[in-house]
Design an enzyme around this catalytic site. Sequence first.
Site, PDB file in Angstrom:
ATOM      1  N   ARG A  34      -2.474  36.489  25.123  1.00 16.04           N
ATOM      2  CA  ARG A  34      -1.239  36.479  24.338  1.00 16.04           C
ATOM      3  C   ARG A  34      -0.122  35.770  25.094  1.00 16.04           C
ATOM      4  O   ARG A  34       0.014  35.951  26.310  1.00 16.04           O
ATOM      5  CB  ARG A  34      -0.807  37.912  23.996  1.00 16.04           C
ATOM      6  N   ASP A  35       0.654  34.982  24.345  1.00 13.82           N
ATOM      7  CA  ASP A  35       1.810  34.289  24.942  1.00 13.82           C
ATOM      8  C   ASP A  35       2.839  35.326  25.380  1.00 13.82           C
ATOM      9  O   ASP A  35       3.135  36.282  24.663  1.00 13.82           O
ATOM     10  CB  ASP A  35       2.422  33.305  23.932  1.00 13.82           C
ATOM     11  N   ILE A  36       3.411  35.117  26.555  1.00 16.47           N
ATOM     12  CA  ILE A  36       4.358  36.083  27.119  1.00 16.47           C
ATOM     13  C   ILE A  36       5.694  36.061  26.362  1.00 16.47           C
ATOM     14  O   ILE A  36       6.435  37.044  26.386  1.00 16.47           O
ATOM     15  CB  ILE A  36       4.546  35.786  28.629  1.00 16.47           C
ATOM     16  N   ASN A  97       0.978  21.015  23.136  1.00 12.69           N
ATOM     17  CA  ASN A  97       1.985  20.095  23.658  1.00 12.69           C
ATOM     18  C   ASN A  97       1.416  19.334  24.846  1.00 12.69           C
ATOM     19  O   ASN A  97       0.761  19.923  25.708  1.00 12.69           O
ATOM     20  CB  ASN A  97       3.233  20.871  24.073  1.00 12.69           C
ATOM     21  N   GLU A 105       5.311  22.627  29.090  1.00 12.50           N
ATOM     22  CA  GLU A 105       5.839  23.382  30.230  1.00 12.50           C
ATOM     23  C   GLU A 105       4.779  23.623  31.291  1.00 12.50           C
ATOM     24  O   GLU A 105       5.071  23.616  32.481  1.00 12.50           O
ATOM     25  CB  GLU A 105       6.356  24.752  29.769  1.00 12.50           C
ATOM     26  N   VAL A 106       3.573  23.914  30.840  1.00 10.63           N
ATOM     27  CA  VAL A 106       2.509  24.286  31.778  1.00 10.63           C
ATOM     28  C   VAL A 106       1.439  23.187  31.759  1.00 10.63           C
ATOM     29  O   VAL A 106       0.840  22.924  30.710  1.00 10.63           O
ATOM     30  CB  VAL A 106       1.878  25.641  31.394  1.00 10.63           C
ATOM     31  N   HIS A 110      -3.496  23.940  26.863  1.00 12.94           N
ATOM     32  CA  HIS A 110      -3.488  25.179  26.083  1.00 12.94           C
ATOM     33  C   HIS A 110      -3.243  24.828  24.628  1.00 12.94           C
ATOM     34  O   HIS A 110      -2.390  23.994  24.329  1.00 12.94           O
ATOM     35  CB  HIS A 110      -2.448  26.181  26.590  1.00 12.94           C
TER      36      HIS A 110
HETATM   37  P1  AMP Z   1       4.073  24.675  26.398  1.00 13.31           P
HETATM   38  O1  AMP Z   1       5.518  24.374  26.192  1.00 13.31           O
HETATM   39  O2  AMP Z   1       3.223  24.246  25.243  1.00 13.31           O
HETATM   40  O3  AMP Z   1       3.570  24.184  27.732  1.00 13.31           O
HETATM   41  O4  AMP Z   1       3.974  26.255  26.373  1.00 13.31           O
HETATM   42  C1  AMP Z   1       3.750  27.068  27.463  1.00 13.31           C
HETATM   43  C2  AMP Z   1       3.650  28.479  26.941  1.00 13.31           C
HETATM   44  O5  AMP Z   1       3.167  29.310  27.988  1.00 13.31           O
HETATM   45  C3  AMP Z   1       4.979  29.075  26.469  1.00 13.31           C
HETATM   46  O6  AMP Z   1       4.850  29.469  25.094  1.00 13.31           O
HETATM   47  C4  AMP Z   1       5.178  30.271  27.398  1.00 13.31           C
HETATM   48  O7  AMP Z   1       5.776  31.363  26.752  1.00 13.31           O
HETATM   49  C5  AMP Z   1       3.760  30.567  27.845  1.00 13.31           C
HETATM   50  N1  AMP Z   1       3.634  31.249  29.114  1.00 13.31           N
HETATM   51  C6  AMP Z   1       4.209  30.917  30.297  1.00 13.31           C
HETATM   52  N2  AMP Z   1       3.834  31.775  31.259  1.00 13.31           N
HETATM   53  C7  AMP Z   1       2.993  32.663  30.693  1.00 13.31           C
HETATM   54  C8  AMP Z   1       2.256  33.793  31.158  1.00 13.31           C
HETATM   55  N3  AMP Z   1       2.318  34.193  32.441  1.00 13.31           N
HETATM   56  N4  AMP Z   1       1.482  34.479  30.277  1.00 13.31           N
HETATM   57  C9  AMP Z   1       1.418  34.088  29.000  1.00 13.31           C
HETATM   58  N5  AMP Z   1       2.071  33.035  28.486  1.00 13.31           N
HETATM   59  C10 AMP Z   1       2.859  32.328  29.308  1.00 13.31           C
END
Ligand code: AMP
Length: 126
Positions: A34-36, A97, A105-106, A110
Amino acid sequence: MAYAYDDQNIFAKILRGEIPNDTVMETEHSLAFRDIRPQAPQHVLVIPKGPYVTFDHFALEASEAEIVDYTRTIGEICKMMGIQPGEGGAGYRTLSNAGEDAVQEVPHLHVHILAGRPLGPMLMRA
Ligand code: AMP
């Protein structure tokens, strides 16, 4: 330019068990959690266990076993969430993304699965 994978990204740490996550499903090659910061009543992230940065990276370089596992995992999660339009569910949105224009962001691939409310237009109007 080839992708360089940063193994210090947060999802790499989740895969190594260094930080916790709310797991929905785990398979040989994939993890869903689940997304945080959920942006819909149901918001699940699906990641491959391999070191892939973006969807194109994965689609071009992952093994067939990884691609099949990942794709089927997304389908199984849609089934588990009860959101399949073909099975009476109200639908969902998948998105991934990649890079700066998409505000990734990550830097570990995903796919977001978002569901549970009307999700509005596909993109914010410029
Ligand atoms: P993106 O902008 O597509 O890279 O989205 C990254 C997603 O990762 C965001 O929706 C964040 O809320 C989610 N996220 C970041 N850290 C965590 C975590 N530790 N556990 C779950 N989701 C996360």
